[in-house]
Design a protein around this motif. Structure first.
Motif, PDB file in Angstrom:
ATOM      1  N   LEU A   1      -1.471   5.714 -14.262  1.00 16.48           N
ATOM      2  CA  LEU A   1      -0.391   4.907 -14.842  1.00 16.48           C
ATOM      3  C   LEU A   1       0.681   5.781 -15.485  1.00 16.48           C
ATOM      4  O   LEU A   1       1.886   5.534 -15.317  1.00 16.48           O
ATOM      5  CB  LEU A   1      -0.950   3.911 -15.857  1.00 16.48           C
ATOM      6  CG  LEU A   1      -1.787   2.772 -15.261  1.00 16.48           C
ATOM      7  CD1 LEU A   1      -2.519   2.005 -16.355  1.00 16.48           C
ATOM      8  CD2 LEU A   1      -0.902   1.838 -14.464  1.00 16.48           C
ATOM      9  N   LYS A   2       0.257   6.819 -16.197  1.00 16.05           N
ATOM     10  CA  LYS A   2       1.229   7.737 -16.816  1.00 16.05           C
ATOM     11  C   LYS A   2       2.046   8.460 -15.753  1.00 16.05           C
ATOM     12  O   LYS A   2       3.273   8.582 -15.870  1.00 16.05           O
ATOM     13  CB  LYS A   2       0.502   8.770 -17.696  1.00 16.05           C
ATOM     14  CG  LYS A   2      -0.045   8.194 -18.979  1.00 16.05           C
ATOM     15  CD  LYS A   2      -0.805   9.261 -19.751  1.00 16.05           C
ATOM     16  CE  LYS A   2      -1.508   8.681 -20.952  1.00 16.05           C
ATOM     17  NZ  LYS A   2      -2.306   9.685 -21.670  1.00 16.05           N
ATOM     18  N   ARG A   3       1.375   8.951 -14.705  1.00 16.71           N
ATOM     19  CA  ARG A   3       2.073   9.646 -13.631  1.00 16.71           C
ATOM     20  C   ARG A   3       3.089   8.728 -12.963  1.00 16.71           C
ATOM     21  O   ARG A   3       4.214   9.122 -12.671  1.00 16.71           O
ATOM     22  CB  ARG A   3       1.074  10.182 -12.609  1.00 16.71           C
ATOM     23  CG  ARG A   3       1.728  10.848 -11.404  1.00 16.71           C
ATOM     24  CD  ARG A   3       0.727  11.401 -10.433  1.00 16.71           C
ATOM     25  NE  ARG A   3      -0.206  10.368  -9.997  1.00 16.71           N
ATOM     26  CZ  ARG A   3      -1.341  10.621  -9.364  1.00 16.71           C
ATOM     27  NH1 ARG A   3      -1.697  11.852  -9.091  1.00 16.71           N
ATOM     28  NH2 ARG A   3      -2.131   9.635  -8.993  1.00 16.71           N
ATOM     29  N   ALA A   4       2.694   7.474 -12.729  1.00 20.39           N
ATOM     30  CA  ALA A   4       3.599   6.516 -12.093  1.00 20.39           C
ATOM     31  C   ALA A   4       4.818   6.249 -12.968  1.00 20.39           C
ATOM     32  O   ALA A   4       5.944   6.143 -12.455  1.00 20.39           O
ATOM     33  CB  ALA A   4       2.862   5.215 -11.796  1.00 20.39           C
ATOM     34  N   MET A   5       4.621   6.160 -14.273  1.00 12.83           N
ATOM     35  CA  MET A   5       5.760   5.935 -15.171  1.00 12.83           C
ATOM     36  C   MET A   5       6.704   7.129 -15.172  1.00 12.83           C
ATOM     37  O   MET A   5       7.927   6.969 -15.163  1.00 12.83           O
ATOM     38  CB  MET A   5       5.268   5.634 -16.589  1.00 12.83           C
ATOM     39  CG  MET A   5       4.725   4.233 -16.727  1.00 12.83           C
ATOM     40  SD  MET A   5       4.346   3.799 -18.416  1.00 12.83           S
ATOM     41  CE  MET A   5       2.607   4.194 -18.474  1.00 12.83           C
TER      42      MET A   5
ATOM     43  N   GLY B   1       0.816  -1.214   0.000  1.00 16.85           N
ATOM     44  CA  GLY B   1       0.000   0.000   0.000  1.00 16.85           C
ATOM     45  C   GLY B   1       0.846   1.259   0.000  1.00 16.85           C
ATOM     46  O   GLY B   1       0.557   2.215  -0.726  1.00 16.85           O
ATOM     47  N   ARG B   2       1.911   1.268   0.806  1.00 18.79           N
ATOM     48  CA  ARG B   2       2.801   2.445   0.833  1.00 18.79           C
ATOM     49  C   ARG B   2       3.492   2.639  -0.513  1.00 18.79           C
ATOM     50  O   ARG B   2       3.609   3.769  -1.001  1.00 18.79           O
ATOM     51  CB  ARG B   2       3.843   2.299   1.937  1.00 18.79           C
ATOM     52  CG  ARG B   2       3.319   2.569   3.329  1.00 18.79           C
ATOM     53  CD  ARG B   2       4.425   2.680   4.361  1.00 18.79           C
ATOM     54  NE  ARG B   2       5.267   1.498   4.426  1.00 18.79           N
ATOM     55  CZ  ARG B   2       5.016   0.425   5.173  1.00 18.79           C
ATOM     56  NH1 ARG B   2       3.927   0.392   5.915  1.00 18.79           N
ATOM     57  NH2 ARG B   2       5.850  -0.606   5.180  1.00 18.79           N
ATOM     58  N   GLU B   3       3.951   1.556  -1.117  1.00 17.32           N
ATOM     59  CA  GLU B   3       4.627   1.659  -2.417  1.00 17.32           C
ATOM     60  C   GLU B   3       3.667   2.142  -3.505  1.00 17.32           C
ATOM     61  O   GLU B   3       4.042   2.980  -4.330  1.00 17.32           O
ATOM     62  CB  GLU B   3       5.236   0.304  -2.811  1.00 17.32           C
ATOM     63  CG  GLU B   3       6.413  -0.111  -1.969  1.00 17.32           C
ATOM     64  CD  GLU B   3       7.610   0.805  -2.124  1.00 17.32           C
ATOM     65  OE1 GLU B   3       7.898   1.261  -3.251  1.00 17.32           O
ATOM     66  OE2 GLU B   3       8.262   1.078  -1.103  1.00 17.32           O
ATOM     67  N   LEU B   4       2.455   1.603  -3.512  1.00 18.11           N
ATOM     68  CA  LEU B   4       1.481   2.046  -4.508  1.00 18.11           C
ATOM     69  C   LEU B   4       1.134   3.517  -4.306  1.00 18.11           C
ATOM     70  O   LEU B   4       1.085   4.290  -5.278  1.00 18.11           O
ATOM     71  CB  LEU B   4       0.216   1.186  -4.427  1.00 18.11           C
ATOM     72  CG  LEU B   4       0.337  -0.250  -4.921  1.00 18.11           C
ATOM     73  CD1 LEU B   4      -0.926  -1.028  -4.581  1.00 18.11           C
ATOM     74  CD2 LEU B   4       0.611  -0.299  -6.406  1.00 18.11           C
ATOM     75  N   SER B   5       0.907   3.923  -3.063  1.00 16.34           N
ATOM     76  CA  SER B   5       0.570   5.324  -2.777  1.00 16.34           C
ATOM     77  C   SER B   5       1.707   6.257  -3.147  1.00 16.34           C
ATOM     78  O   SER B   5       1.472   7.367  -3.624  1.00 16.34           O
ATOM     79  CB  SER B   5       0.236   5.490  -1.292  1.00 16.34           C
ATOM     80  OG  SER B   5      -0.955   4.816  -0.983  1.00 16.34           O
ATOM     81  N   ALA B   6       2.927   5.813  -2.930  1.00 13.20           N
ATOM     82  CA  ALA B   6       4.084   6.660  -3.245  1.00 13.20           C
ATOM     83  C   ALA B   6       4.155   6.983  -4.733  1.00 13.20           C
ATOM     84  O   ALA B   6       4.711   8.013  -5.120  1.00 13.20           O
ATOM     85  CB  ALA B   6       5.380   5.980  -2.799  1.00 13.20           C
TER      86      ALA B   6
ATOM     87  N   GLN C   1      11.900   9.302 -13.322  1.00 12.02           N
ATOM     88  CA  GLN C   1      12.650  10.388 -12.679  1.00 12.02           C
ATOM     89  C   GLN C   1      13.170   9.987 -11.296  1.00 12.02           C
ATOM     90  O   GLN C   1      13.757  10.803 -10.595  1.00 12.02           O
ATOM     91  CB  GLN C   1      11.762  11.624 -12.544  1.00 12.02           C
ATOM     92  CG  GLN C   1      11.333  12.205 -13.860  1.00 12.02           C
ATOM     93  CD  GLN C   1      10.335  13.345 -13.688  1.00 12.02           C
ATOM     94  OE1 GLN C   1       9.837  13.610 -12.598  1.00 12.02           O
ATOM     95  NE2 GLN C   1      10.032  14.008 -14.792  1.00 12.02           N
ATOM     96  N   ILE C   2      12.921   8.752 -10.919  1.00  6.24           N
ATOM     97  CA  ILE C   2      13.297   8.218  -9.604  1.00  6.24           C
ATOM     98  C   ILE C   2      12.780   9.143  -8.497  1.00  6.24           C
ATOM     99  O   ILE C   2      13.496   9.556  -7.592  1.00  6.24           O
ATOM    100  CB  ILE C   2      14.819   7.984  -9.498  1.00  6.24           C
ATOM    101  CG1 ILE C   2      15.307   7.218 -10.713  1.00  6.24           C
ATOM    102  CG2 ILE C   2      15.157   7.211  -8.224  1.00  6.24           C
ATOM    103  CD1 ILE C   2      16.814   7.095 -10.786  1.00  6.24           C
ATOM    104  N   LYS C   3      11.483   9.450  -8.592  1.00  5.92           N
ATOM    105  CA  LYS C   3      10.811  10.299  -7.609  1.00  5.92           C
ATOM    106  C   LYS C   3       9.566   9.595  -7.108  1.00  5.92           C
ATOM    107  O   LYS C   3       9.126   8.599  -7.675  1.00  5.92           O
ATOM    108  CB  LYS C   3      10.406  11.639  -8.240  1.00  5.92           C
ATOM    109  CG  LYS C   3      11.552  12.527  -8.631  1.00  5.92           C
ATOM    110  CD  LYS C   3      11.034  13.828  -9.184  1.00  5.92           C
ATOM    111  CE  LYS C   3      12.172  14.757  -9.583  1.00  5.92           C
ATOM    112  NZ  LYS C   3      11.665  16.009 -10.139  1.00  5.92           N
ATOM    113  N   THR C   4       8.994  10.139  -6.049  1.00  6.85           N
ATOM    114  CA  THR C   4       7.707   9.665  -5.536  1.00  6.85           C
ATOM    115  C   THR C   4       6.813  10.873  -5.293  1.00  6.85           C
ATOM    116  O   THR C   4       7.282  12.017  -5.312  1.00  6.85           O
ATOM    117  CB  THR C   4       7.873   8.878  -4.215  1.00  6.85           C
ATOM    118  OG1 THR C   4       8.504   9.722  -3.254  1.00  6.85           O
ATOM    119  CG2 THR C   4       8.691   7.608  -4.427  1.00  6.85           C
TER     120      THR C   4
END
Length: 129
Positions: free
Chosen positions: A82-86, A43-48, A91-94
């Motif tokens: 999905l686009k935002r996550a990619m 959940g934390r990883e998905l939210s990040a 950019q190695i960001k969260t």
């Protein structure tokens, strides 16, 4: 069978039922805690990354059919996540923590449509017999 065991183990009495039940309950609690910890980590990883759990489902035939049934605004929101996550990943960001904290990654948007597709497939199988 007992002849292949060392004499000390062959003479040992089997575990009492109460001990076996207690061990079983302890193991069940251990798995429950591990499952909760794993769910929290996922959940934390998905939210990040601003994703929901159903965004990451493998697109099987059933999932593809359910996605086709989504209202356009929900499908568009999924594509944007999905686009935002990619972009974030490249950019190695969260997401900022205050934004990620507002998200519930396990909220279902595809579940009802998936259930409907599965029921229809079951009906088709029954009718084909």
């Amino acid at each position: 069978l007992n002849s292949s065991l060392p004499p000390r183990l062959a003479a040992a009495a089997p575990l009492p039922a109460a001990v076996a039940v207690t061990a079983s309950l302890m193991l069940a609690q251990l798995f429950k805690r591990a499952g909760s910890a794993y769910r929290a980590k996922v959940g934390r990883e998905l939210s990040a990354h601003g994703l929901m759990y159903e965004d990451c489902l493998i697109e099987t035939e059933e999932v593809k059919l359910a996605l086709k049934r989504l209202p356009p605004e929900i499908l568009n929101a999924r594509e944007q996540r999905l686009k935002r996550a990619m972009v974030l990943s490249s950019q190695i960001k969260t997401l900022p923590e205050e934004v990620a904290a507002k998200l519930d990654p396990f909220e279902s948007y595809l579940g009802p449509y998936l259930e409907q597709v599965k029921k229809e497939k079951e009906e088709q199988l029954k009718l084909a017999k």
